[in-house]
Design a protein around this motif. Sequence first.
Motif, short mmCIF file in Angstrom:
data_model
loop_
_atom_site.label_atom_id
_atom_site.label_comp_id
_atom_site.label_asym_id
_atom_site.label_seq_id
_atom_site.Cartn_x
_atom_site.Cartn_y
_atom_site.Cartn_z
N ARG A 111 0.90 -1.09 0.12
CA ARG A 111 0.03 0.10 -0.02
C ARG A 111 0.78 1.06 0.27
O ARG A 111 0.54 2.28 -0.58
N GLN B 155 2.24 1.84 -3.44
CA GLN B 155 1.10 2.37 -4.29
C GLN B 155 0.89 3.80 -4.12
O GLN B 155 0.91 4.50 -5.01
N SER C 145 3.97 5.54 -5.42
CA SER C 145 3.94 5.67 -7.10
C SER C 145 2.86 6.66 -7.42
O SER C 145 3.08 7.63 -8.54
N ARG C 146 1.62 6.81 -6.80
CA ARG C 146 0.65 7.69 -7.31
C ARG C 146 1.20 9.20 -7.07
O ARG C 146 0.88 9.85 -7.91
#
Length: 269
Positions: free
Chosen positions: A246, A249, A252-253
Amino acid sequence: MLRSMLTASTTLNQLQQQIDTISSNLSNSNTTGYKAKDTNFSELVRQQFDQVDEKNEEVAKARKTPPSLRLGVGAMMNSRLVSDQGSIQKTDRDLDIAFTSPYQYLQVNVNGNRQYTRDGALYLTPSAANANQLQLVTGNGNPVLDENGNTVNIDSSMKNITINKNGTLTASDGNAVQRFNLGVVQVNNPQELKSEGNNLFSIDNAAAFEELNGANRQNIGMQQGSLEMSNVDISEQMTDLITSQRSYQLNSRTITMGDQMLGLINSVR
């Protein structure tokens, strides 16, 4: 935007290392004597950007926070060897041994270098130096050393082998008897252990361990006919894996959003 993207990319690199560590723990959950590695994060240094002094002295005095902006530059992963005792599984095999003390390791010879392991699944293989002797080795074929740093060679005629709780191996054929004190060390600072792969460790700092010889052999805890299982907690590792995924992610976002905002800026005419 560039600063946030650089911070996220730094953290992504550390998160990948955490995921690799967790994957190694999970893949070795059934490896005899394996010690898991625990991971945690610490913040890297912050950069401070001083703001322009307040023109209004009353406003400056009324500030509740410093007149500056502090931004972190990412996170750094730290790993720690978990030396907790693993569960003992009974095998009733004479050459299987399990340490019952969490900080003791067996000495082995790996390509001329002394290394250490808790993998107690031992075997006998024909000795290259003497056709009438068998050499005591680990599952990877590394010779086990005695308390003097010599290999353990047993006459091939010996049929009965016992290993007591203090690490003394006794081999007999009904008449003749051979005895060897297996080389065992007590690691006082487990974090000094350097993983060498194949469930082996090396120690560069001689002050981090002591050889259990002479009267100190009474401190050895060893159980014949048993093996120590891995101390990996699968449920804990799976929880950490989900958390790290998580976080991966999220960072990365952050990079994606920064790239989109830079694209919008570049499209302005």
